[in-house]
Write an enzyme that holds these catalytic residues in place. Structure first.
Site, PDB file in Angstrom:
ATOM      1  N   ASP A  97       4.293  21.671 -37.966  1.00  0.00           N
ATOM      2  CA  ASP A  97       5.223  20.797 -37.225  1.00  0.00           C
ATOM      3  C   ASP A  97       6.628  21.369 -37.230  1.00  0.00           C
ATOM      4  OD1 ASP A  97       3.333  18.974 -36.476  1.00  0.00           O
ATOM      5  OD2 ASP A  97       3.754  17.562 -38.107  1.00  0.00           O
ATOM      6  N   THR A 154     -16.751  14.028 -42.866  1.00  0.00           N
ATOM      7  CA  THR A 154     -17.238  14.712 -44.078  1.00  0.00           C
ATOM      8  C   THR A 154     -16.079  15.276 -44.913  1.00  0.00           C
ATOM      9  OG1 THR A 154     -17.375  16.867 -43.011  1.00  0.00           O
ATOM     10  CG2 THR A 154     -19.311  15.442 -42.836  1.00  0.00           C
ATOM     11  N   ARG A 184     -10.300  19.927 -40.274  1.00  0.00           N
ATOM     12  CA  ARG A 184     -11.004  19.131 -41.273  1.00  0.00           C
ATOM     13  C   ARG A 184     -11.795  18.031 -40.581  1.00  0.00           C
ATOM     14  NH1 ARG A 184      -9.297  16.446 -46.848  1.00  0.00           N
ATOM     15  NH2 ARG A 184      -8.278  18.416 -47.172  1.00  0.00           N
ATOM     16  N   ASP A 241       5.416  19.650 -43.305  1.00  0.00           N
ATOM     17  CA  ASP A 241       4.301  20.207 -42.524  1.00  0.00           C
ATOM     18  C   ASP A 241       4.784  21.485 -41.836  1.00  0.00           C
ATOM     19  OD1 ASP A 241       2.630  20.753 -40.140  1.00  0.00           O
ATOM     20  OD2 ASP A 241       1.550  18.993 -40.844  1.00  0.00           O
TER      21      ASP A 241
END
Ligand code: URA
Length: 209
Positions: A203, A108, A104, A200
């Site tokens: 992770d 933006t 990502r 996550d």
């Protein structure tokens, strides 16, 4: 509109509970992710076409069935999707494996592809795009954009945990893609984590907590 299916087999529900539990350590988490992926592969392949084949048993000649459809490629979205590959390969061992990396852009906030390495014949294959979490849907949409841009025509998306907003976003962007999940959760929190979720996934798979 593509189908959305929750595969809520009791074995899957039991295993997803293990994944949700924060006490589950990396080694066990990785094993159970692969076990769920294996069970999902069984359901995802349910509509694979068959053809007649004549074989000879030790007793007699006989017409039986064999798979006749498109060859498969498993496409993990990096990095957490890697955790589902071995489990899927257990059931579909002849599948090729392609990789798509999406990040990502911090400015933006757009999902951007940074790595794409695919089998050369993806246009002829049934692609199974795998990522444990379907959260906002942004990386799934971008990964599937990347595949279609390179000629993919037949795509299914397979995840462990989805939320309604992610399913809707993916169905809107790619209405031809069927979506399979092991669980449908309630919502996203303000940090775009799935609630209750499992944290996550990358992770927890790789021990980078
Ligand atoms: N990605 C994850 O790994 N977990 C979430 O809850 C949402 C996105």
């Amino acid at each position: 509109m593509g189908n959305f299916q929750v595969i809520d087999h009791p074995l899957i529900q039991h295993k997803i509970t293990i994944l949700r539990d924060k006490r589950t350590g990396t080694k066990y988490f990785r094993e159970v992710v692969n076990e769920v992926a294996r069970l999902l592969a069984y359901e995802v392949s349910r509509d694979m076409p068959l053809e007649d084949v004549e074989i000879e048993t030790p007793i007699v000649k006989s017409i039986q069935k064999q798979l006749s459809g498109k060859k498969v490629a498993i496409i993990p979205i990096l990095r957490a999707g890697l955790g589902m590959v071995d489990g899927m390969l257990d059931l579909i061992p002849a599948a090729k494996v392609g990789h798509v990396g999406i990040y990502r852009d911090p400015e933006t906030l757009e999902a951007v592809e940074y790595f794409v390495k695919l089998p050369s014949d993806i246009n002829e294959r049934q692609l199974l795009v795998v990522d444990p979490m379907l959260a906002t849907g942004a990386s799934a949409i971008a990964a599937i954009d990347a595949l279609k841009k390179r000629g993919a025509t037949s795509i299914k998306f397979v995840c462990l945990v989805a939320v309604p907003e992610g399913v809707e976003a993916l169905q809107t962007a790619h209405p031809d893609v069927d979506i399979y999940a092991a669980a449908l959760d309630e919502k996203l929190n303000e940090d775009a984590y799935i609630v209750p979720g499992l944290g996550d996934a990358g992770d927890r798979l790789f021990g980078t907590l």
